[in-house]
Design a protein around this motif. Structure first.
Motif, PDB file in Angstrom:
ATOM      1  N   LYS A   1       0.978  -1.141  -0.113  1.00 45.65           N
ATOM      2  CA  LYS A   1       0.058  -0.043   0.057  1.00 45.65           C
ATOM      3  C   LYS A   1       0.914   1.206   0.116  1.00 45.65           C
ATOM      4  O   LYS A   1       1.952   1.367   0.708  1.00 45.65           O
ATOM      5  CB  LYS A   1      -1.090   0.117   1.363  1.00 45.65           C
ATOM      6  CG  LYS A   1      -2.152  -0.816   1.277  1.00 45.65           C
ATOM      7  CD  LYS A   1      -3.110  -0.592   2.143  1.00 45.65           C
ATOM      8  CE  LYS A   1      -4.281  -1.580   1.880  1.00 45.65           C
ATOM      9  NZ  LYS A   1      -5.307  -1.504   2.984  1.00 45.65           N
ATOM     10  N   ARG A   2       0.522   2.081  -0.636  1.00 45.23           N
ATOM     11  CA  ARG A   2       1.025   3.560  -0.745  1.00 45.23           C
ATOM     12  C   ARG A   2       0.197   4.327   0.284  1.00 45.23           C
ATOM     13  O   ARG A   2      -0.818   4.323   0.551  1.00 45.23           O
ATOM     14  CB  ARG A   2       0.737   4.329  -1.941  1.00 45.23           C
ATOM     15  CG  ARG A   2       1.017   5.719  -1.941  1.00 45.23           C
ATOM     16  CD  ARG A   2       2.579   5.915  -2.092  1.00 45.23           C
ATOM     17  NE  ARG A   2       2.881   7.592  -1.816  1.00 45.23           N
ATOM     18  CZ  ARG A   2       2.625   8.352  -2.816  1.00 45.23           C
ATOM     19  NH1 ARG A   2       2.167   8.032  -4.104  1.00 45.23           N
ATOM     20  NH2 ARG A   2       2.993   9.682  -2.641  1.00 45.23           N
ATOM     21  N   LEU A   3       1.532   4.816   1.387  1.00 47.22           N
ATOM     22  CA  LEU A   3       0.924   5.310   2.668  1.00 47.22           C
ATOM     23  C   LEU A   3       0.802   7.066   2.380  1.00 47.22           C
ATOM     24  O   LEU A   3      -0.063   7.530   2.973  1.00 47.22           O
ATOM     25  CB  LEU A   3       1.877   5.116   3.864  1.00 47.22           C
ATOM     26  CG  LEU A   3       1.851   3.495   4.328  1.00 47.22           C
ATOM     27  CD1 LEU A   3       2.976   3.305   5.190  1.00 47.22           C
ATOM     28  CD2 LEU A   3       0.637   3.159   4.717  1.00 47.22           C
ATOM     29  N   GLY A   4       2.114   7.463   1.798  1.00 47.07           N
ATOM     30  CA  GLY A   4       2.071   8.860   1.690  1.00 47.07           C
ATOM     31  C   GLY A   4       3.562   9.293   1.478  1.00 47.07           C
ATOM     32  O   GLY A   4       4.020   8.858   0.370  1.00 47.07           O
ATOM     33  N   ILE A   5       4.093  10.133   2.028  1.00 44.36           N
ATOM     34  CA  ILE A   5       5.232  10.881   1.949  1.00 44.36           C
ATOM     35  C   ILE A   5       6.424  10.958   2.966  1.00 44.36           C
ATOM     36  O   ILE A   5       5.683  11.000   3.988  1.00 44.36           O
ATOM     37  CB  ILE A   5       5.315  12.162   1.132  1.00 44.36           C
ATOM     38  CG1 ILE A   5       4.532  13.118   1.743  1.00 44.36           C
ATOM     39  CG2 ILE A   5       4.643  12.063  -0.399  1.00 44.36           C
ATOM     40  CD1 ILE A   5       4.596  14.660   1.318  1.00 44.36           C
ATOM     41  N   THR A   6       7.707  11.458   2.870  1.00 44.73           N
ATOM     42  CA  THR A   6       8.304  11.779   3.857  1.00 44.73           C
ATOM     43  C   THR A   6       8.508  13.379   3.500  1.00 44.73           C
ATOM     44  O   THR A   6       8.491  13.672   2.188  1.00 44.73           O
ATOM     45  CB  THR A   6       9.405  11.170   3.917  1.00 44.73           C
ATOM     46  OG1 THR A   6      10.163  11.099   2.476  1.00 44.73           O
ATOM     47  CG2 THR A   6       9.550   9.716   4.478  1.00 44.73           C
ATOM     48  N   ALA A   7       8.933  14.158   4.307  1.00 44.49           N
ATOM     49  CA  ALA A   7       9.246  15.586   3.770  1.00 44.49           C
ATOM     50  C   ALA A   7       9.870  16.294   4.872  1.00 44.49           C
ATOM     51  O   ALA A   7       9.332  16.198   6.252  1.00 44.49           O
ATOM     52  CB  ALA A   7       7.879  16.389   4.037  1.00 44.49           C
ATOM     53  N   GLY A   8      11.078  16.896   4.739  1.00 44.73           N
ATOM     54  CA  GLY A   8      12.015  17.573   5.550  1.00 44.73           C
ATOM     55  C   GLY A   8      13.205  17.853   5.281  1.00 44.73           C
ATOM     56  O   GLY A   8      13.309  18.321   3.897  1.00 44.73           O
ATOM     57  N   LEU A   9      14.106  17.861   6.116  1.00 43.11           N
ATOM     58  CA  LEU A   9      15.490  18.643   5.704  1.00 43.11           C
ATOM     59  C   LEU A   9      16.687  17.761   6.224  1.00 43.11           C
ATOM     60  O   LEU A   9      16.501  17.287   7.318  1.00 43.11           O
ATOM     61  CB  LEU A   9      15.390  19.948   6.256  1.00 43.11           C
ATOM     62  CG  LEU A   9      16.668  20.815   6.121  1.00 43.11           C
ATOM     63  CD1 LEU A   9      17.136  21.458   4.641  1.00 43.11           C
ATOM     64  CD2 LEU A   9      16.724  22.230   7.161  1.00 43.11           C
ATOM     65  N   CYS A  10      17.568  17.631   5.584  1.00 42.25           N
ATOM     66  CA  CYS A  10      18.754  17.204   5.973  1.00 42.25           C
ATOM     67  C   CYS A  10      20.038  18.182   6.101  1.00 42.25           C
ATOM     68  O   CYS A  10      20.256  18.803   5.039  1.00 42.25           O
ATOM     69  CB  CYS A  10      19.252  15.848   5.129  1.00 42.25           C
ATOM     70  SG  CYS A  10      18.487  14.488   5.418  1.00 42.25           S
ATOM     71  N   ILE A  11      20.234  18.370   7.146  1.00 41.67           N
ATOM     72  CA  ILE A  11      21.631  19.525   7.630  1.00 41.67           C
ATOM     73  C   ILE A  11      23.026  18.578   7.459  1.00 41.67           C
ATOM     74  O   ILE A  11      23.211  17.749   8.281  1.00 41.67           O
ATOM     75  CB  ILE A  11      21.310  20.057   8.841  1.00 41.67           C
ATOM     76  CG1 ILE A  11      19.824  20.831   8.788  1.00 41.67           C
ATOM     77  CG2 ILE A  11      22.443  20.952   8.794  1.00 41.67           C
ATOM     78  CD1 ILE A  11      19.240  20.963  10.273  1.00 41.67           C
ATOM     79  N   LEU A  12      23.658  19.008   6.293  1.00 38.24           N
ATOM     80  CA  LEU A  12      25.068  18.266   6.371  1.00 38.24           C
ATOM     81  C   LEU A  12      25.829  18.564   7.682  1.00 38.24           C
ATOM     82  O   LEU A  12      25.957  19.926   7.613  1.00 38.24           O
ATOM     83  CB  LEU A  12      25.698  18.533   4.995  1.00 38.24           C
ATOM     84  CG  LEU A  12      26.784  17.648   4.994  1.00 38.24           C
ATOM     85  CD1 LEU A  12      26.928  16.652   3.787  1.00 38.24           C
ATOM     86  CD2 LEU A  12      28.276  18.371   5.235  1.00 38.24           C
ATOM     87  N   ILE A  13      26.397  17.771   8.297  1.00 38.99           N
ATOM     88  CA  ILE A  13      27.436  18.243   9.530  1.00 38.99           C
ATOM     89  C   ILE A  13      28.619  18.126   8.996  1.00 38.99           C
ATOM     90  O   ILE A  13      29.419  19.133   9.428  1.00 38.99           O
ATOM     91  CB  ILE A  13      26.873  17.387  10.657  1.00 38.99           C
ATOM     92  CG1 ILE A  13      25.483  17.554  10.954  1.00 38.99           C
ATOM     93  CG2 ILE A  13      27.803  17.705  11.799  1.00 38.99           C
ATOM     94  CD1 ILE A  13      24.892  18.857  11.115  1.00 38.99           C
ATOM     95  N   GLN A  14      29.109  16.922   8.526  1.00 36.54           N
ATOM     96  CA  GLN A  14      30.647  16.763   8.239  1.00 36.54           C
ATOM     97  C   GLN A  14      30.601  15.545   7.176  1.00 36.54           C
ATOM     98  O   GLN A  14      29.786  14.721   7.029  1.00 36.54           O
ATOM     99  CB  GLN A  14      31.057  16.624   9.248  1.00 36.54           C
ATOM    100  CG  GLN A  14      31.005  15.487  10.258  1.00 36.54           C
ATOM    101  CD  GLN A  14      31.878  14.952  11.487  1.00 36.54           C
ATOM    102  OE1 GLN A  14      31.607  14.233  12.213  1.00 36.54           O
ATOM    103  NE2 GLN A  14      32.683  15.801  11.640  1.00 36.54           N
TER     104      GLN A  14
END
Lengths: 262, 249
Positions: free
Chosen positions: A137-150
């Motif tokens: 089943k398709r549930l939905g999505i992910t949504a957000g931000l990855c902040i590169l640290i190193q």
């Protein structure tokens, strides 16, 4: 409901164990954290007894609360004594996050001072599709931000701080925050949720299958009512070849949750 | 413990049984391990191998069968944790992204950052902070800025604590503890941020709820914050014994 014991089976198991007041209370939080290294299956296999048939399946002692009073009585004795007023049962939830390259994601913003290598300052907003753990089943999505640290040269990968949400259509969403390492599995914190996930807390394990297109998540959720049956599935084991069903990909009726997020 | 077991019978039925899946199965097994010691009859019916799940910092002395502590949120135990965050200028941090393209700090500017974390007694390197400050507004009369900060504190093998809240460059603030992993799984509460030297040295006091007792290693007597406080040379050099296990770097 595969792999679960019937209420009668659980009650009979409990009757076979005489209770004593526990000498050593084990807080639930520590017990779950001991699974981080993946050693949990081995531990449970070592508990071999005729009276206790502990399955090494994904669903262990999954019981629904508030049913048999006798069962509740015995579980009360065995319940680990937490150091807080809000420890509750842990529910596991499995999902696949898949980047089908049709959402313009990820958007790698090369904002750091160093132009040739990933460095602090780079930001990566993203949004991918979310499927149930059995890929039906398709549930939905992910949504957000990855902040590169190193950039971690010796591991040939990067450390990100990830802040994002998982959306489950009409069911609501779960917000998470924590480390995303492109070279190994991590645990992130579940910071909250809405809908059926209102009040949720706990952790989620991230397993990267195909960087950065296919990821498998195992949520360990506490503080919410029993999850809807539609979300409680036997997951497909994560492998690079795992694919959603054609119906789920097409989000056909019956292969998607109600008003799945898109 | 007989009185305690009798007391458990009268536990109100409103308290839900907490058993499902792996956590409960393991806790059940661990209970049975302890039962084996108290009643030799069990050794025939239950073949339990001696598995030693390392239980960091659990203190049975503090367990109580009181119903009140189970259902009354105001009685949740608060644990204080102190750490120092120090920017030693060797991580490329902070990365001030002047996306507003204005000469003065303005909404639109973003500041990803990552600094080193030491235990409150400055004896051990704990790990790092990692996250982002979102500039909200410049406060000219305070000669400072308001940021919304979203970041995590990493403590090596112990796990991490995620926080979110206000960072004002001109005064102390409280941020929300939104969650954690490892020994901090399920944590909630707040953390006080005290800026010692902007923006290089900060002192945090966590007020943590919802987790088992913290390990002694994290609870050393904190050094009182002042301009000159420094981690020990051993901690700075990350020498063995002067770091948390697999400290985050």
């Amino acid at each position: 409901m595969n792999g679960m014991f019937s209420k009668r089976q659980v009650a009979s198991m409990m009757h076979s164990v005489t209770f004593f007041a526990p000498q050593n209370s084990v807080p639930a939080a520590i017990v779950t954290s001991s699974f981080k290294s993946g050693g949990n299956v081995h531990f449970l296999k070592s508990v071999s007894s005729q009276n206790l048939k502990i399955s090494t399946d994904y669903q262990y002692f999954s019981t629904r609360s508030g049913s048999i009073s006798t069962k509740a009585f015995f579980w009360e004795i065995f319940k680990p004594k937490p150091d807080s007023s809000r420890s509750t049962k842990v529910q596991e939830l499995y999902v696949y996050e898949i980047n089908e390259r049709d959402r313009g994601s990820p958007a790698y913003l090369k904002l750091s001072q160093q132009k040739d290598v990933n460095a602090l300052g780079d930001l990566v907003p993203f949004s991918n599709k979310l499927y149930s753990g059995d890929l039906q089943k398709r549930l939905g999505i992910t949504a957000g931000l990855c902040i590169l640290i190193q950039h971690v040269a010796e591991k040939k990968g990067d450390r990100y701080e990830a802040v994002f949400s998982f959306y489950f259509g009409d069911y609501g969403h779960i917000s998470v925050q924590g480390p995303y390492l492109t070279y190994e599995d991590t645990f992130m914190a579940v910071t909250g949720g809405s809908g059926v996930f209102d009040g949720v807390y706990g952790k989620v394990k991230l397993q990267q299958i195909v960087f950065p297109f296919k990821l498998f998540y195992t949520f360990y959720l506490q503080g919410i009512k029993d999850l809807p049956a539609e979300l409680v599935v036997n997951p497909v084991a994560p492998t690079p070849a795992a694919e959603p069903s054609a119906a789920a990909k097409a989000a056909e009726p019956g292969a998607a949750v109600s008003n799945f997020t898109n | 413990m007989a009185a305690a077991s009798a007391y458990a019978i009268f536990r109100p039925s409103s308290v839900k049984p907490t058993v499902t899946s792996t956590a409960a199965a393991t806790s059940l097994a661990q209970k049975l391990l302890s039962f084996k010691q108290t009643n030799p009859l069990f050794s025939q019916t239950l073949k339990l191998s001696n598995s030693s799940a390392a239980i960091a910092g659990s203190s049975t002395a503090r367990r109580s069968f009181s119903c009140k502590s189970q259902t009354d949120p105001s009685a949740a135990k608060v644990q204080e944790l102190h750490v120092y965050e120090i920017n030693e200028r060797d991580r490329g941090s902070p990365a001030y992204l002047r996306l507003s393209q204005k000469t003065v700090n303005t909404l639109g500017d973003l500041v990803p950052f990552s600094n080193k974390v030491y235990t409150g007694d400055l004896q051990k390197r704990a790990g790092i902070t990692a996250g982002i400050c979102v500039l909200i507004k410049n406060e000219p009369e305070k000669k400072g800025d308001r940021y919304e900060a979203i970041y995590s504190f990493y403590f090596g093998d112990y796990g991490h604590i995620a926080v979110q809240g206000p960072y004002l460059t001109y005064e102390d603030t409280y941020l929300a503890v939104t969650g954690g992993s490892g020994i901090f799984e399920g944590v909630y509460g707040q953390v006080k941020l005290q800026q010692i030297i902007f923006p290089f040295k900060l002192f945090y006091t966590f007020y943590l709820k919802g987790i088992p007792d913290l390990p002694a290693e994290l609870l050393g007597k904190p050094v009182v914050p002042s301009l000159t406080v420094e981690p020990t040379a051993a901690a700075k050099a990350c020498e063995p014994g002067a770091t948390l296990p697999n400290f985050t770097d």
